[in-house]
Design a protein around this motif. Structure first.
Motif, PDB file in Angstrom:
ATOM      1  N   LEU B  92       1.024  -1.149  -0.395  1.00  0.00           N
ATOM      2  CA  LEU B  92       0.133  -0.039  -0.153  1.00  0.00           C
ATOM      3  C   LEU B  92       0.877   1.100   0.326  1.00  0.00           C
ATOM      4  N   ARG B  93       0.366   2.126  -0.725  1.00  0.00           N
ATOM      5  CA  ARG B  93       1.338   3.088  -0.827  1.00  0.00           C
ATOM      6  C   ARG B  93       0.128   4.714  -1.095  1.00  0.00           C
ATOM      7  N   VAL B  94       0.924   5.401   0.003  1.00  0.00           N
ATOM      8  CA  VAL B  94      -0.262   6.362   0.706  1.00  0.00           C
ATOM      9  C   VAL B  94       0.139   7.725   0.658  1.00  0.00           C
ATOM     10  N   GLU B  95      -0.031   8.976  -0.200  1.00  0.00           N
ATOM     11  CA  GLU B  95       0.857  10.113   0.025  1.00  0.00           C
ATOM     12  C   GLU B  95       0.078  11.394   1.337  1.00  0.00           C
ATOM     13  N   TYR B  96       0.521  12.040   1.669  1.00  0.00           N
ATOM     14  CA  TYR B  96       0.829  13.424   2.714  1.00  0.00           C
ATOM     15  C   TYR B  96       0.891  14.217   2.218  1.00  0.00           C
ATOM     16  N   SER B  97       0.253  15.365   1.844  1.00  0.00           N
ATOM     17  CA  SER B  97       0.613  16.803   1.230  1.00  0.00           C
ATOM     18  C   SER B  97       0.144  17.440   1.991  1.00  0.00           C
ATOM     19  N   ALA B  98       0.356  18.599   1.960  1.00  0.00           N
ATOM     20  CA  ALA B  98      -0.332  20.378   2.931  1.00  0.00           C
ATOM     21  C   ALA B  98      -1.373  20.779   1.394  1.00  0.00           C
ATOM     22  N   THR B  99      -2.782  21.440   1.929  1.00  0.00           N
ATOM     23  CA  THR B  99      -3.028  22.188   1.559  1.00  0.00           C
ATOM     24  C   THR B  99      -2.616  23.617   1.094  1.00  0.00           C
ATOM     25  N   GLU B 100      -3.790  24.555   0.121  1.00  0.00           N
ATOM     26  CA  GLU B 100      -2.856  25.893   0.424  1.00  0.00           C
ATOM     27  C   GLU B 100      -3.752  26.787   1.628  1.00  0.00           C
ATOM     28  N   MET B 101      -4.344  25.929   2.437  1.00  0.00           N
ATOM     29  CA  MET B 101      -4.919  26.591   3.847  1.00  0.00           C
ATOM     30  C   MET B 101      -3.369  26.722   4.424  1.00  0.00           C
ATOM     31  N   VAL B 102      -2.565  26.032   4.662  1.00  0.00           N
ATOM     32  CA  VAL B 102      -1.557  25.769   4.819  1.00  0.00           C
ATOM     33  C   VAL B 102      -0.707  26.593   4.486  1.00  0.00           C
ATOM     34  N   ASP B 103      -0.324  27.470   3.606  1.00  0.00           N
ATOM     35  CA  ASP B 103       0.514  28.165   3.290  1.00  0.00           C
ATOM     36  C   ASP B 103      -0.635  29.587   3.097  1.00  0.00           C
ATOM     37  N   ASP B 104      -1.565  29.767   3.114  1.00  0.00           N
ATOM     38  CA  ASP B 104      -2.198  30.797   4.382  1.00  0.00           C
ATOM     39  C   ASP B 104      -1.523  31.273   6.120  1.00  0.00           C
ATOM     40  N   LEU B 105      -1.617  30.513   6.674  1.00  0.00           N
ATOM     41  CA  LEU B 105      -1.094  29.842   7.856  1.00  0.00           C
ATOM     42  C   LEU B 105       0.130  30.346   8.051  1.00  0.00           C
ATOM     43  N   ILE B 106       1.322  29.611   7.038  1.00  0.00           N
ATOM     44  CA  ILE B 106       2.079  30.472   7.536  1.00  0.00           C
ATOM     45  C   ILE B 106       3.184  31.128   8.248  1.00  0.00           C
ATOM     46  N   PRO B 107       2.464  32.764   6.905  1.00  0.00           N
ATOM     47  CA  PRO B 107       2.605  34.180   7.124  1.00  0.00           C
ATOM     48  C   PRO B 107       2.486  34.826   8.952  1.00  0.00           C
ATOM     49  N   ILE B 108       1.673  34.052   9.104  1.00  0.00           N
ATOM     50  CA  ILE B 108       0.973  34.103  10.287  1.00  0.00           C
ATOM     51  C   ILE B 108       1.897  33.954  11.182  1.00  0.00           C
ATOM     52  N   LEU B 109       2.420  32.513  11.455  1.00  0.00           N
ATOM     53  CA  LEU B 109       2.770  31.874  12.302  1.00  0.00           C
ATOM     54  C   LEU B 109       4.217  32.198  12.168  1.00  0.00           C
ATOM     55  N   ILE B 110       4.861  32.864  10.764  1.00  0.00           N
ATOM     56  CA  ILE B 110       6.319  33.702  11.013  1.00  0.00           C
ATOM     57  C   ILE B 110       5.555  35.197  12.172  1.00  0.00           C
ATOM     58  N   GLN B 111       4.582  35.757  11.510  1.00  0.00           N
ATOM     59  CA  GLN B 111       4.388  37.041  12.484  1.00  0.00           C
ATOM     60  C   GLN B 111       4.522  36.566  14.495  1.00  0.00           C
ATOM     61  N   LEU B 112       3.953  35.114  14.525  1.00  0.00           N
ATOM     62  CA  LEU B 112       3.932  34.233  15.654  1.00  0.00           C
ATOM     63  C   LEU B 112       4.585  34.695  16.439  1.00  0.00           C
ATOM     64  N   GLY B 113       6.027  33.720  15.942  1.00  0.00           N
ATOM     65  CA  GLY B 113       6.835  33.356  16.276  1.00  0.00           C
ATOM     66  C   GLY B 113       7.858  34.546  16.109  1.00  0.00           C
ATOM     67  N   LYS B 114       8.060  35.488  15.635  1.00  0.00           N
ATOM     68  CA  LYS B 114       8.845  37.189  15.775  1.00  0.00           C
ATOM     69  C   LYS B 114       8.484  37.646  16.657  1.00  0.00           C
ATOM     70  N   TRP B 115       6.745  36.921  16.998  1.00  0.00           N
ATOM     71  CA  TRP B 115       6.031  38.530  18.176  1.00  0.00           C
ATOM     72  C   TRP B 115       7.269  37.522  19.234  1.00  0.00           C
ATOM     73  N   ALA B 116       7.192  36.390  19.634  1.00  0.00           N
ATOM     74  CA  ALA B 116       7.469  35.063  20.662  1.00  0.00           C
ATOM     75  C   ALA B 116       9.383  35.882  21.085  1.00  0.00           C
ATOM     76  N   LYS B 117       9.617  35.686  19.960  1.00  0.00           N
ATOM     77  CA  LYS B 117      11.473  36.382  19.510  1.00  0.00           C
ATOM     78  C   LYS B 117      11.201  38.049  20.590  1.00  0.00           C
ATOM     79  N   LYS B 118      10.387  38.574  20.176  1.00  0.00           N
ATOM     80  CA  LYS B 118      11.231  39.648  20.696  1.00  0.00           C
ATOM     81  C   LYS B 118      10.247  39.765  22.566  1.00  0.00           C
TER      82      LYS B 118
END
Lengths: 132, 132
Positions: B92-118
């Motif tokens: 059996l072969r199953v492949e997983y991938s991220a959807t476009e929703m994740v693309d939208d999420l990334i920049p927000i997470l980056i902001q959150l990370g920068k905030w935490a750093k500060k």
DNA sequence: CAGGATCCTCAATGATACTG
DNA sequence: CAGTATCATTGAGGATCCTG
């Protein structure tokens, strides 16, 4: 939540800094800070209801226990998100307020909220209408 | 994490939509979606290492168990953040991938990370220097 | 290979009573 | 009033073995 025991060597440099697989990931740090069951609610009340006393805060955060309110406030204060001001009068008076750090956090949380809203709706239709 | 049993009546309308005290708060929804111990790590790997098989994914997310990987993937798929593609061959072969929703999420997470750093640095000195 | 089924552990949280 | 101190609970996560 998200412990960092792993020693991943992420091949994608573009994700450096946001990948929780990495050591000292600021993102997992962020989640540590605002995570937990009550942190965001507390910050919310502190933000909207200005400096507020312990007992009033407890009334506004419905369902929270002394244990959790105290420990949450202590952690938030340690992380620099909350100011604690004590007036040595009888009866004792202590006022809590949110710091500027919280101001910086709010817009990010709003973005996160908007994202979640979009995610919830994407299962139904693909509306482009922004709420904000 | 953040359950919504409470029936708060927040007097500050400005915080409507971001306050977890409210019913149907999109913010607590967001935390439900990406919360948990492995979700972000999984999304990270899916994002950087394209479509990836279950076993390879498990190797990259160091320390995760079958139980958690399976349940996390199932939840992420339900929330529309992950695509599951199954090839009915043996083995059996199953492949997983991220959807476009994740693309939208990334920049927000980056902001959150920068905030935490500060936030982490604000305890030491009050440098105005931005890292990005 | 890609999971499912079970049982178990522990840290986060809750409940209750007490105190400076 | 503003918490502390203790004990009880519980559910997320872990370990292990099993299966289509």
């Amino acid at each position: 939540m998200i412990t960092k025991k792993t020693t991943t060597r992420n091949t994608d440099e573009a994700l450096h800094g946001i990948c929780p697989c990495m050591e000292e990931c600021p993102l997992s740090k962020a989640i540590e800070i605002i995570g937990g069951k009550w942190k965001l609610q507390i910050l919310c009340v502190l933000k909207s209801d200005g400096p507020i006393r312990y007992s009033e805060l407890k009334k506004k955060v419905h369902g929270i226990t002394n244990t959790m309110l105290t420990s949450s406030l202590k952690e938030l204060e340690t992380d620099g998100l909350v100011n604690r001001k004590q007036y040595n009068v009888m009866p004792l008076r202590v006022e809590y307020s949110a710091t500027e750090m919280v101001d910086d956090l709010i817009p990010i949380l709003i973005q996160l909220g908007k994202w979640a809203k979009k995610v919830s709706q994407s299962g139904k239709v693909d509306v482009a209408g922004d709420t904000l």
